[in-house]
Motif scaffolding. Structure first.
Motif, PDB file in Angstrom:
ATOM      1  N   VAL A   1      41.673  28.535  37.688  1.00 34.22           N
ATOM      2  CA  VAL A   1      40.933  29.624  37.047  1.00 34.22           C
ATOM      3  C   VAL A   1      39.457  29.517  37.421  1.00 34.22           C
ATOM      4  O   VAL A   1      38.813  28.487  37.176  1.00 34.22           O
ATOM      5  CB  VAL A   1      41.087  29.597  35.513  1.00 34.22           C
TER       6      VAL A   1
ATOM      7  N   GLU B   1      43.641  32.561  39.393  1.00 36.57           N
ATOM      8  CA  GLU B   1      43.024  33.865  39.189  1.00 36.57           C
ATOM      9  C   GLU B   1      41.516  33.712  39.053  1.00 36.57           C
ATOM     10  O   GLU B   1      41.016  32.652  38.682  1.00 36.57           O
ATOM     11  CB  GLU B   1      43.602  34.553  37.945  1.00 36.57           C
TER      12      GLU B   1
ATOM     13  N   HIS C   1      38.080  35.592  37.368  1.00 36.57           N
ATOM     14  CA  HIS C   1      37.498  36.560  36.445  1.00 36.57           C
ATOM     15  C   HIS C   1      36.021  36.682  36.793  1.00 36.57           C
ATOM     16  O   HIS C   1      35.293  35.680  36.761  1.00 36.57           O
ATOM     17  CB  HIS C   1      37.679  36.111  35.003  1.00 36.57           C
TER      18      HIS C   1
ATOM     19  N   ARG D   1      44.813  39.246  41.832  1.00 34.91           N
ATOM     20  CA  ARG D   1      44.415  37.987  41.189  1.00 34.91           C
ATOM     21  C   ARG D   1      42.918  37.933  40.889  1.00 34.91           C
ATOM     22  O   ARG D   1      42.425  36.933  40.380  1.00 34.91           O
ATOM     23  CB  ARG D   1      44.826  36.800  42.059  1.00 34.91           C
TER      24      ARG D   1
ATOM     25  N   HIS E   1      40.108  39.691  38.678  1.00 34.25           N
ATOM     26  CA  HIS E   1      39.949  40.577  37.523  1.00 34.25           C
ATOM     27  C   HIS E   1      38.463  40.890  37.328  1.00 34.25           C
ATOM     28  O   HIS E   1      37.656  39.992  37.092  1.00 34.25           O
ATOM     29  CB  HIS E   1      40.519  39.906  36.272  1.00 34.25           C
TER      30      HIS E   1
END
Length: 213
Positions: free
Chosen positions: A60, A84, A86, A110, A112
């Motif tokens: 992450v 992923e 963000h 993947r 965001h």
């Protein structure tokens, strides 16, 4: 900002890996169409971000400050296959450009995008982070660190950009300069916090590498 002699800086760039074609395209489009293109991480720092991400293999990634998406795509290169990203930014006008290149990467699903203020979005992300890239509004770096630290996995890495702030961190402080004041506080916290191990690298405008114990 370059603190090294120009010929030495160029030698370092010339003897570092070239950026992938997709990033070359994004680099060109950013300089052709977007205001303040110097905000782009660019080839040299982008390769540093890529290599660090490949070493860490994070599941992450959190990025504060998307701009046109260049740094997110560099970090994507080392993302775990099930990972992923963000990424948070306030600039609505750049959202479609970011998405265009995220999708062209083949890993758009993947990545965001979060549009708005980081201090309002972060509390809604109930996620543990392995890698954070801090490159948003400088005066809020201390606040973001306070919000992010409880969400970091042990051994997680925080990368902080622009921590030398064109050399202003070693000059007499203008009382009205909130950005430099915040960076001085932030840099001191990173260097002295008992939960953190930090090295400030004099790369371009300053890049801090911080490990969370």
């Amino acid at each position: 900002m370059h603190f090294l002699p120009e010929n030495i800086d160029q030698y370092a760039v010339d003897h570092s890996q070239q950026e992938p074609e997709l990033l070359q395209q994004l680099n060109r489009e950013t300089w052709q169409k977007v205001l303040n293109p110097r905000m782009l991480s660019g080839h040299y720092q982008g390769r540093i971000l890529s290599l660090l991400s490949k070493i860490i293999r994070p599941k992450v990634i959190l990025e504060l400050g998307t701009y046109t998406g260049y740094s997110a795509l560099c970090l994507l290169e080392g993302l775990h296959p099930e990972g992923e990203i963000h990424t948070i930014d306030q600039n609505e006008e750049l959202y479609d450009l970011q998405r265009k290149y995220f999708d062209l990467s083949g890993a758009g699903a993947r990545i965001h995008q979060h549009l708005g203020r980081a201090d309002t979005i972060l509390p809604s992300l109930n996620i543990k982070y392995d890698l954070v890239f801090m490159d948003a509004d400088k005066r809020n770096y201390p606040k973001y660190l306070e919000m992010i630290l409880p969400q970091m996995n042990s051994g997680g890495i925080i990368l902080s950009d622009n921590v030398l702030w064109s050399g202003k961190v070693v000059e007499a402080l203008d009382p009205d300069d909130q950005d430099t004041k915040a960076l001085l506080e932030y840099n001191k916290t990173l260097a002295t916090h008992p939960q953190l191990e930090t090295v400030l690298l004099p790369i371009r405008d300053g890049l801090t590498l911080t490990r969370v114990k």
